[in-house]
Design a protein around this motif. Structure first.
Motif, mmCIF file in Angstrom:
data_model
loop_
_atom_site.group_PDB
_atom_site.id
_atom_site.type_symbol
_atom_site.label_atom_id
_atom_site.label_comp_id
_atom_site.label_asym_id
_atom_site.label_seq_id
_atom_site.Cartn_x
_atom_site.Cartn_y
_atom_site.Cartn_z
ATOM 1 N N LEU A 17 10.047 -4.829 -3.955
ATOM 2 C CA LEU A 17 10.163 -6.169 -4.542
ATOM 3 C C LEU A 17 9.913 -6.148 -6.044
ATOM 4 C CD1 LEU A 17 8.476 -8.217 -1.698
ATOM 5 C CD2 LEU A 17 10.904 -8.197 -2.313
ATOM 6 N N GLU A 18 9.016 -5.285 -6.475
ATOM 7 C CA GLU A 18 8.759 -5.165 -7.919
ATOM 8 C C GLU A 18 9.974 -4.543 -8.613
ATOM 9 O OE1 GLU A 18 5.011 -4.036 -10.707
ATOM 10 O OE2 GLU A 18 5.546 -2.548 -9.175
ATOM 11 N N ASP A 19 10.571 -3.513 -7.995
ATOM 12 C CA ASP A 19 11.774 -2.888 -8.562
ATOM 13 C C ASP A 19 12.923 -3.889 -8.683
ATOM 14 O OD1 ASP A 19 10.417 -0.480 -8.717
ATOM 15 O OD2 ASP A 19 11.380 0.393 -6.940
ATOM 16 N N LEU A 20 12.991 -4.835 -7.752
ATOM 17 C CA LEU A 20 14.024 -5.871 -7.794
ATOM 18 C C LEU A 20 13.677 -6.987 -8.789
ATOM 19 C CD1 LEU A 20 14.752 -6.157 -3.958
ATOM 20 C CD2 LEU A 20 16.299 -5.224 -5.716
ATOM 21 N N GLY A 21 12.470 -6.922 -9.350
ATOM 22 C CA GLY A 21 12.040 -7.930 -10.317
ATOM 23 C C GLY A 21 11.609 -9.238 -9.681
ATOM 24 N N LEU A 22 11.267 -9.210 -8.381
ATOM 25 C CA LEU A 22 10.945 -10.441 -7.662
ATOM 26 C C LEU A 22 9.456 -10.747 -7.617
ATOM 27 C CD1 LEU A 22 13.497 -9.973 -4.760
ATOM 28 C CD2 LEU A 22 13.728 -11.430 -6.788
ATOM 29 N N ILE A 23 8.626 -9.733 -7.829
ATOM 30 C CA ILE A 23 7.180 -9.946 -7.851
ATOM 31 C C ILE A 23 6.569 -9.219 -9.046
ATOM 32 C CG2 ILE A 23 6.989 -10.177 -5.340
ATOM 33 C CD1 ILE A 23 5.660 -7.308 -5.418
ATOM 34 N N GLU A 24 5.333 -9.591 -9.337
ATOM 35 C CA GLU A 24 4.539 -8.905 -10.359
ATOM 36 C C GLU A 24 3.210 -8.534 -9.727
ATOM 37 O OE1 GLU A 24 4.360 -11.848 -13.438
ATOM 38 O OE2 GLU A 24 6.457 -11.546 -13.995
ATOM 39 N N ARG A 25 2.660 -7.408 -10.155
ATOM 40 C CA ARG A 25 1.367 -6.934 -9.644
ATOM 41 C C ARG A 25 0.310 -7.101 -10.720
ATOM 42 N NH1 ARG A 25 2.283 -1.718 -5.907
ATOM 43 N NH2 ARG A 25 4.508 -1.631 -6.200
ATOM 44 N N TYR A 26 -0.883 -7.455 -10.257
ATOM 45 C CA TYR A 26 -2.022 -7.554 -11.162
ATOM 46 C C TYR A 26 -3.209 -6.851 -10.532
ATOM 47 C CZ TYR A 26 0.761 -11.015 -13.574
ATOM 48 O OH TYR A 26 1.767 -11.635 -14.245
ATOM 49 N N ASP B 118 -12.498 -5.050 -9.855
ATOM 50 C CA ASP B 118 -12.324 -3.947 -8.913
ATOM 51 C C ASP B 118 -10.878 -3.487 -8.994
ATOM 52 O OD1 ASP B 118 -12.093 -2.168 -6.813
ATOM 53 O OD2 ASP B 118 -13.106 -3.470 -5.352
ATOM 54 N N ARG B 119 -10.630 -2.421 -9.717
ATOM 55 C CA ARG B 119 -9.270 -1.932 -9.984
ATOM 56 C C ARG B 119 -8.508 -1.553 -8.715
ATOM 57 N NH1 ARG B 119 -6.757 -2.627 -14.257
ATOM 58 N NH2 ARG B 119 -5.828 -0.582 -14.379
ATOM 59 N N ARG B 120 -9.223 -1.366 -7.606
ATOM 60 C CA ARG B 120 -8.545 -1.030 -6.346
ATOM 61 C C ARG B 120 -7.823 -2.232 -5.764
ATOM 62 N NH1 ARG B 120 -13.712 0.868 -3.251
ATOM 63 N NH2 ARG B 120 -14.340 -0.981 -4.378
ATOM 64 N N VAL B 121 -8.225 -3.437 -6.141
ATOM 65 C CA VAL B 121 -7.630 -4.664 -5.606
ATOM 66 C C VAL B 121 -6.397 -5.028 -6.429
ATOM 67 C CG1 VAL B 121 -7.987 -7.118 -5.139
ATOM 68 C CG2 VAL B 121 -9.862 -5.483 -4.789
ATOM 69 N N VAL B 122 -5.256 -5.057 -5.748
ATOM 70 C CA VAL B 122 -3.989 -5.398 -6.389
ATOM 71 C C VAL B 122 -3.509 -6.720 -5.819
ATOM 72 C CG1 VAL B 122 -1.601 -4.686 -6.778
ATOM 73 C CG2 VAL B 122 -3.423 -2.964 -6.697
ATOM 74 N N THR B 123 -3.205 -7.665 -6.701
ATOM 75 C CA THR B 123 -2.716 -8.983 -6.304
ATOM 76 C C THR B 123 -1.250 -9.095 -6.692
ATOM 77 O OG1 THR B 123 -4.907 -9.914 -6.686
ATOM 78 C CG2 THR B 123 -3.085 -11.464 -6.585
ATOM 79 N N LEU B 124 -0.464 -9.694 -5.815
ATOM 80 C CA LEU B 124 0.964 -9.889 -6.048
ATOM 81 C C LEU B 124 1.258 -11.369 -6.235
ATOM 82 C CD1 LEU B 124 2.279 -7.669 -3.106
ATOM 83 C CD2 LEU B 124 1.781 -6.958 -5.442
ATOM 84 N N VAL B 125 2.153 -11.662 -7.161
ATOM 85 C CA VAL B 125 2.628 -13.036 -7.382
ATOM 86 C C VAL B 125 4.138 -12.976 -7.572
ATOM 87 C CG1 VAL B 125 0.481 -13.862 -8.434
ATOM 88 C CG2 VAL B 125 2.277 -12.942 -9.887
ATOM 89 N N LEU B 126 4.801 -14.087 -7.318
ATOM 90 C CA LEU B 126 6.242 -14.153 -7.560
ATOM 91 C C LEU B 126 6.518 -14.139 -9.062
ATOM 92 C CD1 LEU B 126 7.479 -16.908 -5.066
ATOM 93 C CD2 LEU B 126 7.946 -14.464 -4.948
ATOM 94 N N SER B 127 7.529 -13.403 -9.456
ATOM 95 C CA SER B 127 8.007 -13.453 -10.836
ATOM 96 C C SER B 127 8.887 -14.698 -10.970
ATOM 97 C CB SER B 127 8.829 -12.202 -11.147
ATOM 98 O OG SER B 127 10.013 -12.209 -10.357
ATOM 99 N N GLU B 128 9.342 -14.975 -12.171
ATOM 100 C CA GLU B 128 10.255 -16.108 -12.360
ATOM 101 C C GLU B 128 11.534 -15.895 -11.558
ATOM 102 O OE1 GLU B 128 9.655 -19.086 -13.735
ATOM 103 O OE2 GLU B 128 7.627 -18.303 -13.933
ATOM 104 N N LYS B 129 12.036 -14.661 -11.535
ATOM 105 C CA LYS B 129 13.235 -14.339 -10.749
ATOM 106 C C LYS B 129 12.969 -14.550 -9.254
ATOM 107 C CE LYS B 129 16.496 -10.573 -9.852
ATOM 108 N NZ LYS B 129 16.838 -9.160 -10.151
#
Length: 146
Positions: free
Chosen positions: A70-79, A84-95
């Motif tokens: 989904l990130e490669d398709l530009g549909l989400i962004e990771r934070y 705690d750097r081990r915790v990754v949160t995903l959100v929708l990108s504008e696309k």
């Protein structure tokens, strides 16, 4: 077949035919499973990779693969969490937001076409009953009985 078996059969059939008409029809389009995830992400606002694993019953590696695609398709962004750097949160990108909005609009138009001969009263009754069933299932699930 008793009334509850008939109800389960009808609910299952309604779910299956609904899913079948909402599946992407174009090659290269985001798969139905990924679309379900994007809709879930829109509803939640953000989600952790671990929640993907739990929700879809997949390994953390598979969940990371979903996020990668989904990130490669530009549909989400990771934070990454600052605490705690081990915790990754995903959100929708504008696309991603635009894709979800477009799909939602497409689904609404499709159901308007399919159910055009139902009265507003009938539709409201169906909505009420489905919500009542969902609430009962949710209530039962939250008791820990499942």
């Amino acid at each position: 077949m008793n009334i509850f078996e008939s109800l389960l059969t009808s609910l299952k059939r309604a779910s299956e035919v609904s899913v079948s008409i909402m599946k992407p029809r174009d090659e290269g389009e985001v798969t139905h499973s990924l679309m379900i995830f994007l809709f879930m992400l829109q509803n939640k606002g953000e989600i952790r990779i671990s929640e993907i694993s739990e929700h879809f019953g997949v390994t953390s590696g598979a969940a990371t693969g979903i996020a990668d695609k989904l990130e490669d398709l530009g549909l989400i962004e990771r934070y990454r969490s600052k605490t705690d750097r081990r915790v990754v949160t995903l959100v929708l990108s504008e696309k991603g937001k635009k894709l979800v909005q477009d799909k939602k609009k497409e689904h609404v138009e499709l159901y308007q076409y399919i159910l055009h001969d139902f009265s507003e009263e009938e539709l409201l009754k169906i909505i009420h009953m489905l919500n009542k069933i969902s609430d009962r299932i949710d209530s039962y699930s939250n008791k820990g009985d499942i």
